[in-house]
Scaffold this active site. Structure first.
Site, PDB file in Angstrom:
ATOM      1  CG  ASP A  81      -1.995  -1.006   1.173  1.00 32.42           C
ATOM      2  OD1 ASP A  81      -2.132  -1.637   0.117  1.00 32.42           O
ATOM      3  OD2 ASP A  81      -2.705  -1.189   2.181  1.00 32.42           O
ATOM      4  CG  ASP A 134     -12.347  -4.592  -2.947  1.00 33.94           C
ATOM      5  OD1 ASP A 134     -11.436  -5.370  -3.294  1.00 33.94           O
ATOM      6  OD2 ASP A 134     -12.159  -3.384  -2.729  1.00 33.94           O
TER       7      ASP A 134
END
Lengths: 252, 212
Positions: A11, A130
């Site tokens: 990330d 997701d």
């Protein structure tokens, strides 16, 4: 035959890796390039950079990230996070990324998948899905980092993105993400059975058995993990040796 | 240190090939003009995309004939991925397209019983020794992304094959011309080793020419 791929995910915010990463052997563990080069040496098969930088700044940081990573890293890498247009995809690929991943923008405008696939080839278009479980054997697609329900069924959406030209699916279980309880096997199996393109399983890896389980019990092509590698609970090499000991084909 | 030219004909990103070649210890430049070909010790023809478009671009840039002339005069050439496929006589990708015809044979689609594109890390089964694969062991893995495969006419041009459904040809070599179906610039340390081998081949050729 093809090896199952092990993919660490980083990330990145404002050009820096977020989440504490504890590598004593790195000069600057917050530098995505240095960390990526480290993973390349360790035997990672591919890398995912998820840029979580808010709003407009994100565009430029993704382009510069792609070009900086391309200087030092000699394995394929994917850049994702807030990518919304063909122009942006073009810039990131031209800067050196092998693939881009789109999520929210693909749900809002599925034609983006078709356009990107037509222009750059399916092999560089990854659609990130997701998903959150809503009932037995049912999962719903969420966007905006798992905050916004879409009403879309995850398995049907996976088929749709394949038809539109996606080359790969990065499937994250929002129920398992961050829990370290293992991947969502029923979700991963359902999506893998629905499509013919490669699926990267994501969300929930807490130990090496979890990696093996999702590979053995579903038809997924790759496993993505973050914390088990970043916190050095296991090295990539250990993970691969473990998988190989269970008879799974990996690149050692 | 060899001077390597990487042909830019508008088909995909060349930067990673250039960086890989540099990391492997050689000098690498992007080249766009056919007249520049002879100043390099070795040439890389990279490429991602459709065969037909690639041939059209090579012709438009005047590179099609120039590459053939370069090879005929003994120049060292490495084709990577689509660049390897372009070395053959013709491809069946979206119709029939004529290639450079440097290596006899054709380019056909991967068999339908496997997932296409073939994407990921797969092994080499080495069929014969070749300087390009110096230091590479049988069974080593490299990164592939492709939907078509080369079918050489002659067994002797085959250096390595890769199992995917059936074995397909993943490395070829014929005199001064070589081809890799996988991406050495994306295949980590072993890929860089192959680029380094290519640089060494180009360099030794230059030394031979000079001592003549």
């Amino acid at each position: 035959m093809l090896a199952k791929r092990i993919i660490p995910c980083l990330d990145v915010e404002g050009g820096r890796v977020v989440k504490g990463i504890h590598f004593i052997d790195l000069r600057d563990a917050g530098d995505p390039v240095e960390l990526a080069a480290f993973y390349d040496k360790e035997g990672a098969d591919e890398l995912v950079f998820l840029d979580i930088t808010a709003s407009y700044e994100g565009r430029e940081t993704k382009v510069s990230l792609a070009s900086r990573v391309g200087e030092e890293v000699f394995i394929p890498f994917i850049i994702g996070g807030g990518i919304g247009s063909v122009e942006e995809i073009q810039k990131i690929l031209a800067a050196g990324a092998d693939k881009i991943s789109i999520n929210t923008a693909a749900v809002k405008n599925p034609e983006l998948i078709r356009e990107a696939a037509k222009r750059f080839g399916s092999q560089c278009v990854v659609v990130a899905i997701d998903a959150r479980r809503t009932a037995e054997g049912k999962w719903e697609v969420f966007t905006h980092g798992g905050r916004t329900p879409t009403g879309l069924d995850a398995v049907q959406w996976a088929r749709r993105v394949e038809d539109l030209g996606a080359g790969e699916i990065l499937l994250t279980s929002m129920d398992r993400d961050g829990t370290k309880l293992g991947y969502d096997i029923p979700l991963t199996r359902a999506v893998c059975e629905a499509v013919r393109i490669p699926v990267i399983a994501s969300g929930g890896a807490g130990n090496l058995q979890h990696l093996a389980e999702v590979i053995e019990e579903t038809n997924c092509d790759a496993v993505l993990a973050a914390s088990i590698f970043h916190y050095k609970e296991y090295s990539i090499k250990q993970a691969k040796e473990y998988l190989a000991s269970r008879g799974i084909e990996v690149r050692l | 240190m060899a001077k390597i030219g990487i042909i830019d004909y508008g088909m995909g990103n060349l930067r990673s090939v250039q960086k890989g070649m540099e990391k492997a210890g050689h000098q690498a430049s992007i080249l766009r003009w056919k007249d520049a070909l002879p100043q390099f010790d070795g040439i890389i023809l990279p490429g991602v995309g459709a065969f037909g478009d690639a041939v059209k671009n090579l012709r438009n840039f005047g590179l099609f004939e120039a590459i053939i002339d370069y090879v005929l005069s003994g120049g060292i050439l490495l084709g990577i991925c689509l660049g390897m496929q372009l070395l053959f006589e013709f491809s069946e990708e979206h119709g029939r397209h004529e290639g450079l015809g440097i290596i006899p044979g054709s380019v056909t689609r991967l068999p339908s019983e496997v997932k296409v594109p073939h994407m990921g890390w797969n092994i080499l089964k080495i069929k014969r020794e070749a300087p390009l694969l110096a230091g590479i062991e049988d069974g080593a893995r490299f990164y592939f992304v492709h939907s078509y495969r080369c079918v050489p006419e002659f067994e002797r041009d085959i250096v390595a094959v890769t199992p995917y459904g059936e074995d397909f040809v993943s490395v070829v070599a014929r005199d001064n011309v070589m081809g890799l179906q996988f991406h050495p610039e994306k295949s980590s340390g072993l890929g860089l080793r192959i680029l380094s081998n290519f640089g060494a081949i180009a360099e030794s050729k230059r030394n031979t020419v000079r001592s003549d």
